[in-house]
Scaffold this motif. Structure first.
Motif, PDB file in Angstrom:
ATOM      1  N   ALA A   1      58.512  40.742  30.177  1.00 58.17           N
ATOM      2  CA  ALA A   1      59.856  41.053  30.672  1.00 58.17           C
ATOM      3  C   ALA A   1      60.659  39.767  30.819  1.00 58.17           C
ATOM      4  O   ALA A   1      61.861  39.723  30.509  1.00 58.17           O
ATOM      5  N   GLY A   2      59.991  38.693  31.273  1.00 55.38           N
ATOM      6  CA  GLY A   2      60.654  37.405  31.409  1.00 55.38           C
ATOM      7  C   GLY A   2      61.071  36.841  30.062  1.00 55.38           C
ATOM      8  O   GLY A   2      62.175  36.305  29.912  1.00 55.38           O
ATOM      9  N   VAL A   3      60.198  36.962  29.080  1.00 60.74           N
ATOM     10  CA  VAL A   3      60.519  36.453  27.742  1.00 60.74           C
ATOM     11  C   VAL A   3      61.713  37.204  27.160  1.00 60.74           C
ATOM     12  O   VAL A   3      62.651  36.595  26.626  1.00 60.74           O
ATOM     13  N   ILE A   4      61.695  38.537  27.305  1.00 61.04           N
ATOM     14  CA  ILE A   4      62.802  39.349  26.786  1.00 61.04           C
ATOM     15  C   ILE A   4      64.124  38.925  27.442  1.00 61.04           C
ATOM     16  O   ILE A   4      65.144  38.742  26.773  1.00 61.04           O
ATOM     17  N   THR A   5      64.073  38.767  28.775  1.00 66.75           N
ATOM     18  CA  THR A   5      65.287  38.396  29.509  1.00 66.75           C
ATOM     19  C   THR A   5      65.778  37.018  29.075  1.00 66.75           C
ATOM     20  O   THR A   5      66.977  36.812  28.842  1.00 66.75           O
TER      21      THR A   5
ATOM     22  N   PRO B   1      60.444  34.279  39.795  1.00 66.54           N
ATOM     23  CA  PRO B   1      60.629  33.094  38.941  1.00 66.54           C
ATOM     24  C   PRO B   1      60.574  33.398  37.435  1.00 66.54           C
ATOM     25  O   PRO B   1      61.224  32.704  36.661  1.00 66.54           O
ATOM     26  N   ILE B   2      59.839  34.422  37.029  1.00 68.34           N
ATOM     27  CA  ILE B   2      59.670  34.651  35.585  1.00 68.34           C
ATOM     28  C   ILE B   2      60.867  35.390  34.981  1.00 68.34           C
ATOM     29  O   ILE B   2      61.349  35.026  33.917  1.00 68.34           O
ATOM     30  N   VAL B   3      61.331  36.432  35.660  1.00 70.78           N
ATOM     31  CA  VAL B   3      62.421  37.240  35.092  1.00 70.78           C
ATOM     32  C   VAL B   3      63.779  36.802  35.650  1.00 70.78           C
ATOM     33  O   VAL B   3      64.752  36.677  34.912  1.00 70.78           O
ATOM     34  N   LEU B   4      63.839  36.576  36.974  1.00 67.35           N
ATOM     35  CA  LEU B   4      65.049  36.086  37.618  1.00 67.35           C
ATOM     36  C   LEU B   4      66.271  36.946  37.311  1.00 67.35           C
ATOM     37  O   LEU B   4      67.319  36.457  36.895  1.00 67.35           O
ATOM     38  N   ALA B   5      66.114  38.256  37.484  1.00 62.20           N
ATOM     39  CA  ALA B   5      67.232  39.177  37.284  1.00 62.20           C
ATOM     40  C   ALA B   5      66.971  40.398  38.157  1.00 62.20           C
ATOM     41  O   ALA B   5      66.169  41.267  37.797  1.00 62.20           O
ATOM     42  N   GLY B   6      67.634  40.467  39.318  1.00 67.77           N
ATOM     43  CA  GLY B   6      67.292  41.413  40.369  1.00 67.77           C
ATOM     44  C   GLY B   6      67.215  42.872  39.978  1.00 67.77           C
ATOM     45  O   GLY B   6      66.198  43.521  40.216  1.00 67.77           O
TER      46      GLY B   6
END
Lengths: 104, 237
Positions: free
Chosen positions: A10-14, B51-56
């Motif tokens: 999900a982090g990579v996609i974002t 920290p990984i996605v950082l999008a609430g």
């Protein structure tokens, strides 16, 4: 897939979404139609997530129990429409819910 | 090569300027933390989404779906949809960032959250590139710290919070509020109504795929309504 891998993905996609046009520079532009459609992702997505949760699944079984929640939602809706402030509407909705549950 | 060395003044100015925009994120982050604590998922790993996605909004949606044991594919596509607005941010800021150094183009997008975007596009036109870059990084640093702290606090305090408080109800309230703010024209109303109705009807579809179907149909309906209804006021960032 494990929880961690899902979150990592999900982090990579974002990140890729945020970086895409900054990194590739001038080589790519979004078609106008796509750019227009992107505007409707937010209302569609937020409505799709909020609506089932607001109804709570048992909406027809015990309508009476839902009245505090319905009042809370309506009040929060009025506040956000007037003020555009998410925290203020959150505060109003939760306070209303707690007040009604406490009184009844 | 232009000078992009550390500009302390601009960095702290960004740090301060974003403060009023970052404060409203605190209750949001707190609610997300509590939802993580009550989700039954591994709390630390779930908190790492901060920290990984950082999008609430996408984190909250992902945690909710994961707690209902939705499939990874559904979770990832939902995250992609919710964060697709960042594609617009990326497009808008491209000319601003075009002369910035390479290392910035790697780190900068990581910090491209709603508030940092809003602040970046409202900087005066005569700001030079070096100041602009460090201002952006300063604003991103504060939002980052606030988000880590508020979500972390929610996770830690989550245990004390009783189910009778119904704090989980804050989640639909929050998304409902975001929905109202994001509607800027009639086509937006169409998108939201279609999204809501399809999501409710499809609530029992496997792996939470009803939410996805609802987003897709809502966007398509919004796009069609946009064309039919003509003139569209600009969406707020």
């Amino acid at each position: 897939m494990s929880l961690f891998l899902t979150i990592l993905a999900a982090g990579v996609i974002t990140y890729v979404t945020r970086a895409s046009l900054i990194v590739v520079g001038d080589r790519v532009t979004l078609p106008g139609q796509v750019e227009r459609a992107l505007k409707y992702v937010a209302p569609a997505a937020f409505a799709a997530i909020a609506a089932p949760a607001l109804l709570g699944g048992d909406q027809f079984a015990a309508f009476g129990d839902d009245i505090p929640r319905i009042v809370a939602v309506l009040l929060a809706g009025v506040v956000i429409a007037k003020t555009q402030s998410v925290p203020l509407s959150l505060f109003t909705g939760m306070s209303a819910l707690w007040l009604i549950l406490w009184v009844s | 090569m232009a000078d992009f060395s550390f500009d302390r003044h601009a960095f702290w100015a960004g740090f301060r300027d974003i403060f009023p925009l970052a404060v409203p994120g605190i209750p949001f982050g707190f609610v997300l933390g509590v939802v993580i604590a009550e989700s039954g998922l591994d709390r630390f790993v779930a908190w790492l989404s901060s920290p990984i996605v950082l999008a609430g909004a996408s984190q909250l949606a992902a945690i909710e779906l994961l707690a209902e044991s939705a499939g990874a594919a559904v979770v990832l596509v939902t995250v992609a949809f919710i964060n697709s607005r960042h594609l617009m941010y990326s497009a808008v800021l491209r000319p601003t960032f075009s002369n910035f150094p390479k290392w910035f183009k790697i780190i900068g997008p990581y910090l491209l959250i709603d508030q940092a975007f809003a602040l970046a596009i409202t900087q005066p036109d005569d700001t030079d590139d070096r100041a602009r870059m460090w201002h952006y990084l300063g604003s991103g640093a504060l939002v980052w710290l606030v988000w880590m702290a508020s979500t972390g606090m929610g996770v830690v305090v989550g245990d004390i919070i009783e189910p009778e408080w119904q704090l989980g109800f804050a989640v639909p309230l929050l998304f409902g509020g975001l929905m109202i703010i994001s509607i800027t024209n009639r086509a937006g109303i169409v998108a939201a109504v279609v999204g809501a109705v399809v999501a409710v009807l499809g609530a029992n579809l496997p792996q939470g795929s009803g939410v996805l179907l609802a987003i897709v149909l809502g966007v398509v309906a919004g796009g069609i309504a946009d064309t039919r209804l003509g003139a569209t006021p600009e969406a707020a960032p």
